[in-house]
Enzyme design. Structure first.
Site, PDB file in Angstrom:
ATOM      1  N   LYS A   1      54.784  56.239  45.942  1.00  0.00           N
ATOM      2  CA  LYS A   1      53.616  57.115  46.390  1.00  0.00           C
ATOM      3  C   LYS A   1      53.983  58.521  46.716  1.00  0.00           C
ATOM      4  O   LYS A   1      53.241  59.495  46.687  1.00  0.00           O
ATOM      5  CB  LYS A   1      52.860  56.485  47.289  1.00  0.00           C
ATOM      6  CG  LYS A   1      51.868  55.338  46.906  1.00  0.00           C
ATOM      7  CD  LYS A   1      50.981  54.936  48.175  1.00  0.00           C
ATOM      8  CE  LYS A   1      50.197  53.719  47.785  1.00  0.00           C
ATOM      9  NZ  LYS A   1      49.434  53.182  48.972  1.00  0.00           N
TER      10      LYS A   1
ATOM     11  N   LYS B   1      49.933  45.861  39.126  1.00  0.00           N
ATOM     12  CA  LYS B   1      49.377  45.040  40.106  1.00  0.00           C
ATOM     13  C   LYS B   1      47.701  45.519  40.098  1.00  0.00           C
ATOM     14  O   LYS B   1      47.371  46.969  39.896  1.00  0.00           O
ATOM     15  CB  LYS B   1      49.938  44.999  41.362  1.00  0.00           C
ATOM     16  CG  LYS B   1      49.989  46.317  42.253  1.00  0.00           C
ATOM     17  CD  LYS B   1      50.215  46.125  43.553  1.00  0.00           C
ATOM     18  CE  LYS B   1      49.981  47.256  44.420  1.00  0.00           C
ATOM     19  NZ  LYS B   1      50.471  47.425  45.528  1.00  0.00           N
TER      20      LYS B   1
ATOM     21  N   LYS C   1      43.576  49.118  44.686  1.00  0.00           N
ATOM     22  CA  LYS C   1      42.365  49.665  45.328  1.00  0.00           C
ATOM     23  C   LYS C   1      42.616  51.263  44.752  1.00  0.00           C
ATOM     24  O   LYS C   1      41.497  51.879  44.362  1.00  0.00           O
ATOM     25  CB  LYS C   1      42.412  49.775  46.660  1.00  0.00           C
ATOM     26  CG  LYS C   1      42.113  48.430  47.401  1.00  0.00           C
ATOM     27  CD  LYS C   1      42.197  48.733  48.921  1.00  0.00           C
ATOM     28  CE  LYS C   1      42.726  47.579  49.683  1.00  0.00           C
ATOM     29  NZ  LYS C   1      43.093  48.010  50.975  1.00  0.00           N
TER      30      LYS C   1
HETATM   31  P1  TYM Z   1      46.584  46.252  51.531  1.00  0.00           P
HETATM   32  O1  TYM Z   1      45.421  46.751  52.317  1.00  0.00           O
HETATM   33  O2  TYM Z   1      46.988  47.363  50.230  1.00  0.00           O
HETATM   34  O3  TYM Z   1      46.408  44.836  50.891  1.00  0.00           O
HETATM   35  C1  TYM Z   1      45.887  43.689  51.924  1.00  0.00           C
HETATM   36  C2  TYM Z   1      46.256  42.736  51.358  1.00  0.00           C
HETATM   37  O4  TYM Z   1      46.214  42.289  50.044  1.00  0.00           O
HETATM   38  C3  TYM Z   1      47.404  41.995  49.283  1.00  0.00           C
HETATM   39  N1  TYM Z   1      47.222  42.684  47.726  1.00  0.00           N
HETATM   40  C4  TYM Z   1      47.401  41.626  46.804  1.00  0.00           C
HETATM   41  N2  TYM Z   1      47.637  40.423  46.681  1.00  0.00           N
HETATM   42  C5  TYM Z   1      47.471  39.904  45.436  1.00  0.00           C
HETATM   43  N3  TYM Z   1      47.456  40.680  44.360  1.00  0.00           N
HETATM   44  C6  TYM Z   1      47.265  41.973  44.328  1.00  0.00           C
HETATM   45  N4  TYM Z   1      47.065  42.800  43.304  1.00  0.00           N
HETATM   46  C7  TYM Z   1      47.124  42.495  45.702  1.00  0.00           C
HETATM   47  N5  TYM Z   1      47.014  43.806  45.988  1.00  0.00           N
HETATM   48  C8  TYM Z   1      47.035  43.736  47.492  1.00  0.00           C
HETATM   49  C9  TYM Z   1      48.221  42.987  50.202  1.00  0.00           C
HETATM   50  O5  TYM Z   1      49.917  42.422  49.897  1.00  0.00           O
HETATM   51  C10 TYM Z   1      47.663  42.568  51.600  1.00  0.00           C
HETATM   52  O6  TYM Z   1      48.410  41.583  52.026  1.00  0.00           O
HETATM   53  N6  TYM Z   1      50.454  47.411  54.615  1.00  0.00           N
HETATM   54  C11 TYM Z   1      49.260  46.582  54.339  1.00  0.00           C
HETATM   55  C12 TYM Z   1      48.206  46.523  55.373  1.00  0.00           C
HETATM   56  C13 TYM Z   1      48.907  46.047  56.882  1.00  0.00           C
HETATM   57  C14 TYM Z   1      49.616  44.657  57.129  1.00  0.00           C
HETATM   58  C15 TYM Z   1      49.946  44.934  58.258  1.00  0.00           C
HETATM   59  C16 TYM Z   1      49.517  43.594  56.556  1.00  0.00           C
HETATM   60  C17 TYM Z   1      49.193  46.852  57.817  1.00  0.00           C
HETATM   61  N7  TYM Z   1      49.879  46.219  58.890  1.00  0.00           N
HETATM   62  C18 TYM Z   1      50.501  43.720  59.034  1.00  0.00           C
HETATM   63  C19 TYM Z   1      50.136  42.460  57.181  1.00  0.00           C
HETATM   64  C20 TYM Z   1      50.559  42.644  58.478  1.00  0.00           C
HETATM   65  C21 TYM Z   1      48.323  47.043  53.016  1.00  0.00           C
HETATM   66  O7  TYM Z   1      48.309  48.148  52.914  1.00  0.00           O
HETATM   67  O8  TYM Z   1      47.339  46.113  52.735  1.00  0.00           O
END
Ligand code: TYM
Length: 324
Positions: A112, A193, A196
């Site tokens: 990014k 993948k 969003k």
């Molecule tokens: P985020 O908001 O991008 O995504 C939320 C969760 O969805 C999972 N995910 C996927 N799983 C399977 N296939 C996909 N294509 C896919 N895209 C996204 C992500 O792995 C995530 O579990 N940094 C994190 C948010 C966060 C967080 C935390 C998570 C902040 N603090 C503490 C766990 C613990 C994020 O941007 O997720």
């Protein structure tokens, strides 16, 4: 005492079926067994530019999505990250312990922001905020998709480093990455993948897509050459579609392959579309059930509970580091 879970998602873009299958589905499955903290990470969201009004709205919308997906506020603590200021405070302490090189190695930053002089510093230190999220709650288990694994490894390293330098303070968390569904791929490009932030909206099935849109997206999904419908690694597009079918239908992998033996891609896509639409229908009804007042009450209660634990950890950290 029950073991603890912490996880979260960003209130940016629309949540898609990958977020559900990789993360939320497991949050719900684990909520009976663990004391669970599910956070709407709005501070993470501003690592990229956001429209303030939209961000405020999306933050509440995401809380509704958690609830509609089955996260039960009677069993779990649901809260907004910025309502617990300890997240930002612990981030500062941890960032003083984090090495530039560690953050430079984060693949999400490489994708990014690396090489872009104008990339925000927040984008670079984003994983430290994620570590603070997790460590504040003395978390045992973190259910996430594959793309967050590296961030969790950094979290563990930071916890170990702090414990070594200042004495035992943080629990070392374990990731929970589901064996199937941890990386749902784009319907338009099975090498990428589902995301969003993908500009091609046809690549993702959003949780709030209507039946017509879902059916069209699945019909347009790329496939591989050949005709077999199975989990063969060399045919990633079909494998991805079949994985979505498997997880939403509740069938085993073998049952899925047997079910579609002899079927053509058209028939397969038709059944997949129907399965996704039927799965999302009750979800899309439930999401309208929460009015603003009841949502506010849930989030306020969540923030109070979260804060009582987070502040204890932070006080301990401040004492051990000589800040207090
Ligand atoms: P985020 O908001 O991008 O995504 C939320 C969760 O969805 C999972 N995910 C996927 N799983 C399977 N296939 C996909 N294509 C896919 N895209 C996204 C992500 O792995 C995530 O579990 N940094 C994190 C948010 C966060 C967080 C935390 C998570 C902040 N603090 C503490 C766990 C613990 C994020 O941007 O997720």
């Amino acid at each position: 005492m029950k073991k603890r879970i912490f996880s979260g998602a960003q209130p940016t873009g629309e949540l898609h079926i990958g977020n559900y299958l990789g993360a939320l589905k497991n949050w719900v499955a684990l909520q009976d067994e663990y004391a669970s903290f599910y956070c709407i990470v709005n501070l993470h969201a501003i690592t990229l530019p956001q429209d303030p009004k939209v961000l405020r709205q999306k933050t509440l919308d995401l809380a509704r999505i958690y609830l509609a997906a089955g996260v039960d506020p009677e069993k779990c603590t649901i809260f907004i990250q910025s309502d617990v200021p300890e997240h930002a405070e612990l981030t500062w302490v941890l960032s003083c312990l984090t090495r530039m090189g560690e953050l430079e190695r984060m693949t999400q930053f490489k994708d990014k922001g690396k090489g872009n002089e104008r990339a925000g510093v927040g984008l670079f230190t984003y994983p430290v905020l994620m570590a603070a999220d997790i460590l504040l709650y003395q978390t045992d288990l973190v259910p996430i998709g594959q793309d967050q694994k590296q961030h969790l490894e950094l979290t563990r390293d930071l916890a170990e480093r702090f414990n070594r330098d200042f004495g035992d303070t943080f629990k070392i968390p374990e990731p929970f990455i589901p064996p199937v569904g941890a990386k749902i791929m784009s319907l338009q490009d099975p090498a990428k993948k589902m995301s969003k932030s993908d500009e091609n909206l046809n690549g993702s099935i959003f949780l709030l897509d209507d039946a017509d849109t879902i059916t069209k997206k699945i019909k347009r999904a790329v496939t591989d050459s050949g005709t077999d419908i199975n989990f063969d690694e060399t045919r990633p597009a079909i494998k991805n579609l079949l994985t979505i079918y498997q997880l939403l239908s509740g069938k085993t992998a073998d049952e899925c392959v047997a079910h579609f033996a002899g079927s053509g891609y058209g028939d397969f896509k038709g059944q997949l579309a129907e399965t996704v639409v039927e799965f999302l229908r009750p979800f899309q009804v439930r999401i309208k059930e929460y009015d603003d007042a009841s949502l506010d009450a849930i989030l306020k209660r969540g923030a109070e509970k979260a804060r009582s634990i987070a502040s204890e950890t932070l006080q301990d950290v401040y004492k051990k580091t000589g800040i207090k």
